[in-house]
Design a protein around this motif. Structure first.
Motif, mmCIF file in Angstrom:
data_model
loop_
_atom_site.group_PDB
_atom_site.id
_atom_site.type_symbol
_atom_site.label_atom_id
_atom_site.label_comp_id
_atom_site.label_asym_id
_atom_site.label_seq_id
_atom_site.Cartn_x
_atom_site.Cartn_y
_atom_site.Cartn_z
ATOM 1 N N UNK A 192 -14.698 -17.117 -36.317
ATOM 2 C CA UNK A 192 -14.848 -15.679 -36.571
ATOM 3 C C UNK A 192 -14.259 -15.243 -37.909
ATOM 4 N N UNK A 193 -13.530 -16.102 -38.578
ATOM 5 C CA UNK A 193 -12.844 -15.736 -39.820
ATOM 6 C C UNK A 193 -13.838 -15.314 -40.896
ATOM 7 N N UNK A 194 -13.641 -14.119 -41.473
ATOM 8 C CA UNK A 194 -14.466 -13.651 -42.571
ATOM 9 C C UNK A 194 -15.768 -12.979 -42.173
ATOM 10 N N UNK A 195 -16.060 -12.865 -40.884
ATOM 11 C CA UNK A 195 -17.316 -12.259 -40.442
ATOM 12 C C UNK A 195 -17.126 -10.779 -40.149
ATOM 13 N N UNK A 196 -18.240 -10.059 -40.101
ATOM 14 C CA UNK A 196 -18.190 -8.675 -39.631
ATOM 15 C C UNK A 196 -17.832 -8.691 -38.148
ATOM 16 N N UNK A 197 -17.139 -7.649 -37.686
ATOM 17 C CA UNK A 197 -16.632 -7.674 -36.318
ATOM 18 C C UNK A 197 -17.755 -7.702 -35.278
ATOM 19 N N UNK A 198 -18.866 -7.056 -35.563
ATOM 20 C CA UNK A 198 -19.982 -7.062 -34.613
ATOM 21 C C UNK A 198 -20.527 -8.479 -34.430
ATOM 22 N N UNK A 199 -20.673 -9.198 -35.530
ATOM 23 C CA UNK A 199 -21.162 -10.581 -35.475
ATOM 24 C C UNK A 199 -20.144 -11.493 -34.787
ATOM 25 N N UNK A 200 -18.857 -11.266 -35.070
ATOM 26 C CA UNK A 200 -17.808 -12.083 -34.455
ATOM 27 C C UNK A 200 -17.765 -11.874 -32.941
ATOM 28 N N UNK A 201 -17.934 -10.635 -32.500
ATOM 29 C CA UNK A 201 -17.954 -10.361 -31.054
ATOM 30 C C UNK A 201 -19.136 -11.044 -30.380
ATOM 31 N N UNK A 202 -20.299 -11.034 -31.052
ATOM 32 C CA UNK A 202 -21.467 -11.723 -30.486
ATOM 33 C C UNK A 202 -21.235 -13.224 -30.393
ATOM 34 N N UNK A 203 -20.643 -13.809 -31.430
ATOM 35 C CA UNK A 203 -20.374 -15.245 -31.410
ATOM 36 C C UNK A 203 -19.418 -15.613 -30.275
ATOM 37 N N UNK A 204 -18.407 -14.786 -30.059
ATOM 38 C CA UNK A 204 -17.440 -15.079 -28.998
ATOM 39 C C UNK A 204 -18.039 -14.849 -27.614
ATOM 40 N N UNK A 205 -18.936 -13.882 -27.504
ATOM 41 C CA UNK A 205 -19.565 -13.604 -26.209
ATOM 42 C C UNK A 205 -20.381 -14.796 -25.736
ATOM 43 N N UNK A 206 -21.087 -15.439 -26.664
ATOM 44 C CA UNK A 206 -21.981 -16.526 -26.274
ATOM 45 C C UNK A 206 -21.384 -17.910 -26.520
ATOM 46 N N UNK A 207 -20.098 -17.977 -26.804
ATOM 47 C CA UNK A 207 -19.440 -19.273 -26.963
ATOM 48 C C UNK A 207 -19.192 -19.893 -25.591
ATOM 49 N N UNK A 208 -19.274 -21.217 -25.526
ATOM 50 C CA UNK A 208 -19.085 -21.900 -24.252
ATOM 51 C C UNK A 208 -17.629 -22.295 -24.007
ATOM 52 N N UNK A 209 -16.764 -22.008 -24.947
ATOM 53 C CA UNK A 209 -15.361 -22.395 -24.803
ATOM 54 C C UNK A 209 -14.650 -21.445 -23.851
ATOM 55 N N UNK A 210 -13.729 -21.991 -23.052
ATOM 56 C CA UNK A 210 -13.034 -21.219 -22.034
ATOM 57 C C UNK A 210 -12.180 -20.116 -22.632
#
Length: 126
Positions: A36-54
């Motif tokens: 998530x480092x350096x990304x816009x917060x909206x994009x970072x939230x989407x990446x974390x939402x669909x991440x498979x990590x616990x």
């Protein structure tokens, strides 16, 4: 005769949130921080939402807390926020053990980590 007010630890266009005692190793948590480092917060939230990590759910909560701090405490515009910094630190390590063959002892370490996320408001280029 009171004490002086503490100076802000971040700049005027920044806000941060800290999450302590995460039950994961710092090495695993740093993979998500780098995501998530350096990304816009909206994009970072989407990446974390669909991440498979616990631990992605906990990182997402910390990021949402940083966004809420920026909006409510520092009057920053949420649409112009980026994740300026995200760093990981060690916390305590629980030591456990397990009996092994020939009277030996197998050491099991259960590490904890902490996460700090700093968001910054950047003006969009026209």
């Amino acid at each position: 005769m009171g004490k002086d007010k503490n100076p802000r630890r971040v700049a005027d266009n920044e806000a941060m949130a800290k999450l302590r005692m995460l039950k994961t190793s710092p090495q695993k948590l740093n993979l998500l921080a780098a995501l998530i480092r350096g990304k816009k917060v909206e994009r970072a939230l989407n990446d974390l939402t669909f991440s498979k990590k616990r631990v992605a759910l906990d990182v997402k909560k910390c990021l949402q807390s940083a966004i809420a701090n920026a909006e409510n405490n520092h009057n920053l515009d949420v649409d112009e926020l980026i994740v300026a910094e995200a760093w990981v630190g060690k916390n305590l390590t629980m030591k456990r053990g397990r009996p092994r063959a020939r009277g030996r002892y197998g050491r099991i370490v259960k590490p904890f980590a902490e996460l700090t996320i700093k968001v910054r408001q950047v003006e969009e280029q026209a």
